[in-house]
Write a protein that holds these residues in place. Sequence first.
Motif, mmCIF file in Angstrom:
data_model
loop_
_atom_site.group_PDB
_atom_site.id
_atom_site.type_symbol
_atom_site.label_atom_id
_atom_site.label_comp_id
_atom_site.label_asym_id
_atom_site.label_seq_id
_atom_site.Cartn_x
_atom_site.Cartn_y
_atom_site.Cartn_z
ATOM 1 N N VAL A 234 0.836 -1.197 0.000
ATOM 2 C CA VAL A 234 0.000 0.000 0.000
ATOM 3 C C VAL A 234 0.872 1.247 0.000
ATOM 4 N N ALA A 235 0.319 2.296 -0.581
ATOM 5 C CA ALA A 235 0.952 3.612 -0.582
ATOM 6 C C ALA A 235 -0.165 4.647 -0.654
ATOM 7 N N GLY A 236 0.208 5.918 -0.778
ATOM 8 C CA GLY A 236 -0.780 6.981 -0.762
ATOM 9 C C GLY A 236 -1.791 6.894 -1.883
ATOM 10 N N SER A 237 -1.397 6.347 -3.021
ATOM 11 C CA SER A 237 -2.304 6.167 -4.152
ATOM 12 C C SER A 237 -2.003 4.825 -4.819
ATOM 13 N N ALA A 238 -2.949 4.385 -5.645
ATOM 14 C CA ALA A 238 -2.752 3.116 -6.347
ATOM 15 C C ALA A 238 -1.554 3.189 -7.280
ATOM 16 N N GLU A 240 1.109 5.118 -7.041
ATOM 17 C CA GLU A 240 2.351 5.130 -6.265
ATOM 18 C C GLU A 240 2.680 3.727 -5.752
ATOM 19 N N ALA A 241 1.665 3.014 -5.273
ATOM 20 C CA ALA A 241 1.885 1.658 -4.769
ATOM 21 C C ALA A 241 2.402 0.748 -5.871
ATOM 22 N N GLY A 279 -2.302 -1.199 -3.909
ATOM 23 C CA GLY A 279 -3.129 -0.022 -4.116
ATOM 24 C C GLY A 279 -3.129 0.872 -2.897
ATOM 25 N N SER A 280 -4.120 1.719 -2.813
ATOM 26 C CA SER A 280 -4.290 2.562 -1.634
ATOM 27 C C SER A 280 -4.790 1.698 -0.483
ATOM 28 N N PRO A 281 -4.653 2.166 0.768
ATOM 29 C CA PRO A 281 -5.160 1.373 1.896
ATOM 30 C C PRO A 281 -6.648 1.045 1.775
ATOM 31 N N GLU A 283 -8.459 0.732 -0.957
ATOM 32 C CA GLU A 283 -8.674 -0.263 -2.012
ATOM 33 C C GLU A 283 -8.300 -1.660 -1.532
ATOM 34 N N GLU A 324 -4.295 1.676 8.626
ATOM 35 C CA GLU A 324 -5.525 1.891 7.875
ATOM 36 C C GLU A 324 -6.176 0.615 7.347
#
Length: 332
Positions: A234-238, A240-241, A279-281, A283, A324
């Motif tokens: 996970v990262a801040g956005s899909a 970025e992840a 993805g994002s946390p 998602e 998260e």
Amino acid sequence: MTAPSFGVMHDFSQRLPLTTPSADYYAECLDLVVTAERAGFDAVWMSEHHGRADGFAPSPLVSAAAIAARTSRIRIGTNVVLLPLHHPLQVAENGAVVHAFSGGRLVLGLGQGYSPHEFGLFGVQRTGRTERFEEGIEIIRRAWRDGRTGYDGRHFSLPDGPFSPQPPQDAPIYVGAVAPAAVERAVRLADGMLTYVTAEEDLYGRYDTYAAALAKAGRRADTFPFVWTSVAHVAGSADEAWAEAGPALAYLEDQLRIARGEEKPITVNDLERADFLVGSPAEVAQRLLAIRERAPFDHFAFWGRLPGLSVEQATRATELFAAEVIPAVRGD
């Protein structure tokens, strides 16, 4: 349905070519385990493979002892010790020592192995490995339970004598399983089952096999944990992840390709993003919740540091998942 627990996996491997000395890389990964414990993860798991150029750790119980010295709460599991490559009494002793150092936090995960290269490396015949595996589990259980070494079987004959140190009487043994026969074996011999799978559809099939084996053996899911190990990031956005995890996932898939003897290299462009929990946390949490409706896993563990990730990237991902994803899935 009881809320699941969560863990991280570490195999201490780097993406080739190696850029960090092994001692430094191991130290970094141990720090990441401490981070995972502080963040609230329930377990850490170590794998075993041999003859790998990327530094894949060959000694999970040695790693477990090091982790025991750096942590105080987190469960420490092997996923898995390749039992037919070792003498079971030695595994029993090493596991008992880890229990002593950790205050009984070890989950001894065992597997029978599959790689002809690894069996050849140790001069061990692959034929008969299932029988040796089953006898090995019985030797470990007897030593831990009774404090004695005596055993008389087809493959092992051990003189009787004292065994120490003895771990707690409820010290768990899990078995790694994929094929239906292996799942039935795990249900018959173990206290829980470990399975590695990335594709959701494959997970559902394995869970159904597990449920059927439990029913056949007269066992209950609430007393026989289903541990799902996979990939997540996970990262801040899909985007970025995926930018962080994609090259690492391509590397892992390419290593499997090499093991299968296939020629065409696997790159990031060959991967389907939807096949991975990246993805994002929000998602990733939603996907885990949906998956658990169909396959109610008891424990989910994923790479705490995918090969090629920096310490900073792995730390952020670990802390973000704990902050998260875990509360969202547990309903905290």
